[in-house]
Design a protein around this motif. Sequence first.
Motif, PDB file in Angstrom:
ATOM      1  N   ASN A  23       0.850  -1.328  -0.065  1.00 51.32           N
ATOM      2  CA  ASN A  23       0.163  -0.046   0.103  1.00 51.32           C
ATOM      3  C   ASN A  23       0.943   1.174   0.214  1.00 51.32           C
ATOM      4  O   ASN A  23       0.402   2.444   0.181  1.00 51.32           O
ATOM      5  N   LEU A  24       2.344   0.968  -0.298  1.00 53.71           N
ATOM      6  CA  LEU A  24       2.885   2.324  -0.336  1.00 53.71           C
ATOM      7  C   LEU A  24       2.452   2.823  -1.690  1.00 53.71           C
ATOM      8  O   LEU A  24       2.580   2.244  -2.739  1.00 53.71           O
ATOM      9  N   VAL A  25       2.412   4.160  -2.107  1.00 55.10           N
ATOM     10  CA  VAL A  25       2.117   4.744  -3.196  1.00 55.10           C
ATOM     11  C   VAL A  25       3.283   4.892  -4.038  1.00 55.10           C
ATOM     12  O   VAL A  25       4.460   5.398  -3.586  1.00 55.10           O
ATOM     13  N   ALA A  26       3.164   4.645  -5.399  1.00 47.76           N
ATOM     14  CA  ALA A  26       4.212   4.867  -6.308  1.00 47.76           C
ATOM     15  C   ALA A  26       5.105   6.085  -6.079  1.00 47.76           C
ATOM     16  O   ALA A  26       6.508   6.144  -6.645  1.00 47.76           O
ATOM     17  N   GLY A 222      -4.179   8.330   3.051  1.00 44.86           N
ATOM     18  CA  GLY A 222      -3.050   7.931   2.401  1.00 44.86           C
ATOM     19  C   GLY A 222      -1.847   7.861   3.399  1.00 44.86           C
ATOM     20  O   GLY A 222      -0.744   7.041   3.148  1.00 44.86           O
ATOM     21  N   GLU A 223      -2.060   8.509   4.630  1.00 39.15           N
ATOM     22  CA  GLU A 223      -0.934   8.272   5.656  1.00 39.15           C
ATOM     23  C   GLU A 223      -0.773   6.910   6.295  1.00 39.15           C
ATOM     24  O   GLU A 223       0.248   6.303   6.720  1.00 39.15           O
ATOM     25  N   GLU A 224      -2.022   6.611   6.705  1.00 43.46           N
ATOM     26  CA  GLU A 224      -1.844   5.432   7.408  1.00 43.46           C
ATOM     27  C   GLU A 224      -2.200   3.716   6.443  1.00 43.46           C
ATOM     28  O   GLU A 224      -1.492   3.020   7.083  1.00 43.46           O
ATOM     29  N   ARG A 229      -2.452  -3.693   6.923  1.00 46.61           N
ATOM     30  CA  ARG A 229      -2.835  -4.749   5.861  1.00 46.61           C
ATOM     31  C   ARG A 229      -4.175  -4.370   5.206  1.00 46.61           C
ATOM     32  O   ARG A 229      -5.148  -3.950   5.805  1.00 46.61           O
ATOM     33  N   ALA A 230      -4.285  -4.594   3.962  1.00 45.70           N
ATOM     34  CA  ALA A 230      -5.488  -4.406   3.255  1.00 45.70           C
ATOM     35  C   ALA A 230      -5.419  -5.326   2.001  1.00 45.70           C
ATOM     36  O   ALA A 230      -4.296  -5.700   1.403  1.00 45.70           O
TER      37      ALA A 230
END
Length: 476
Positions: A23-26, A222-224, A229-230
């Motif tokens: 879930n880290l954004v690109a 966005g921060e959390e 886990r998702a």
Amino acid sequence: MNLNKRITFILNNEKISAEVAPNLVALDYLRQNRSLTGSKEGCKEGDCGACSVILGEHVGDGLRYKAVTSCLLPMGELHGKHLVSIEGINLDDLSPIQSAMVDCGGTQCGYCTPGFIVAMTAGLMDESIPLDDSGVDYAISGNLCRCTGYRSIKTAGRTAIKELKSFIVDRPRIDALCESGVLPIYFRDIPSRLSAIPAAQIDSNFKAPFIAGGTDLFVQKGEELPKQRASLLNMTPVNPIRNENSYVFIDAREPFESFGRNPIIKKYIPSISDYNDAIASWPIRERATLGGNICNASPIADMTTLLLAMNSEILISGPNSEHWLPLSKFYLGYKMLAKTPEERVLSIRFPEPEKGTFINWEKVSKRRVLDIATVNSAARLREENGLIASATLTLGGVAATPLVLSDASKKLIGLPLTVEAIKPVIDSAQSEFDPISDVRGDETYKRLLARQLLWVHFQMMMHEKIDEGAFDEALR
Ligand SMILES: Cc1cc2nc3c(=O)[nH]c(=O)nc-3n(C[C@H](O)[C@H](O)[C@H](O)COP(=O)(O)OP(=O)(O)OC[C@H]3O[C@@H](n4cnc5c(N)ncnc54)[C@H](O)[C@@H]3O)c2cc1C
Ligand code: FES
Ligand code: FES
């Protein structure tokens, strides 16, 4: 707790195999992990396009490229895909698009410039986007600039297209763009390099919370999310839209853009491309899914008002069972859904419209693109022998949930298609909703908009038969 997963993908011209938080954004990965700082962080909410990247993925037999906002793109989705940042389209010399930006004065502070170049390049890579002025506008619909003014940026895009058009039209697009110096030649080998990456193991053990396109979730959390886990749902559905048993079935993971381009949808909802033009921007529509729009449960969710008018049902799937539910019964209150957190929406279906059916969708917002609705509305109306044989009217932005006007829809049945017959129904529809005043407009304004949008459906349906003056009179 180690949440990392191994993914293999191609970043620009480099094959990467890395353990990353899914879930880290690109955008954060590019800037922090790879020191590729050409993609800029502006809003981190999908609104400015400074972070635009190009995403290439297999669709059917081919590789399709599209612009997306990297600030809302989870890394977990990139396995087997091609991620292209501005660094990946830089050549030794300026590309024709970059040259045109310089020559036309399309850049000042430069913060937005990589995003514009990426979006224009992606627009050229997408064969469905016209090679003309309108194509430039389409491609950069998700990009904002606070200094230059859009005229010189658009002129740059238009100049580049004029120069390139005769060279790339009617040719395999990627080859032509490599030869004309828009793309580096490594792009030619990407399909075979991607095919060599073994498919990811499908994790069928979906657990809430779910992330589809992430265009609502990453804005909200966005921060959390990178630390949580998702389950990522958006794994490019195969055969997402089909006809079966007089229904149209749609995979809930279908993004707005491909929904709007699908021939089955265009057949039944002929103006769907025009509606899409008023919803978000191209890069957001490439990610925003129908299922996410339904489950986010915003009172002004645009696609939801349309799907409600289509008399849609949704397939809800839980750990032990599945069932179809009318979409109109899905909303129990503000952001309250008739499903448990563990249940997913898998599919949407609506009855194929019968002959004589007219479908229309309308939206009023403060900006034409990249804006959410103040009020939106849709209608599915069928005429038989001059009488209304079936009707569903919907409204968004006037209640805690997207709304079907059940009473008004029922009252319309059997009425002749005349302004005099319809007027009392539209007047009485006001008692079916209760808008609140907020930053987008006060109660009175929203009531006025709702009334006018409902009228517009009939005006569009009857425009050849009715004198415009009769509508003007009714709208007073
Ligand atoms: C810049 C910008 C502009 C926008 N403009 C518009 C606009 O004009 N009109 C509009 O309607 N919306 C707009 N949106 C909002 C958003 O794009 C849409 O609501 C979109 O449909 C959300 O879909 P998603 O796949 O990105 O959802 P996500 O963010 O992935 O998920 C949203 C919610 O739905 C849940 N969810 C998603 N899919 C499922 C599923 N299959 N089953 C169960 N739960 C699920 C998630 O858990 C989450 O709670 C905009 C967003 C941005 C960032
Ligand atoms: S940072 Fe603004 S859209 Fe991504
Ligand atoms: S040139 Fe400064 S924001 Fe566009």
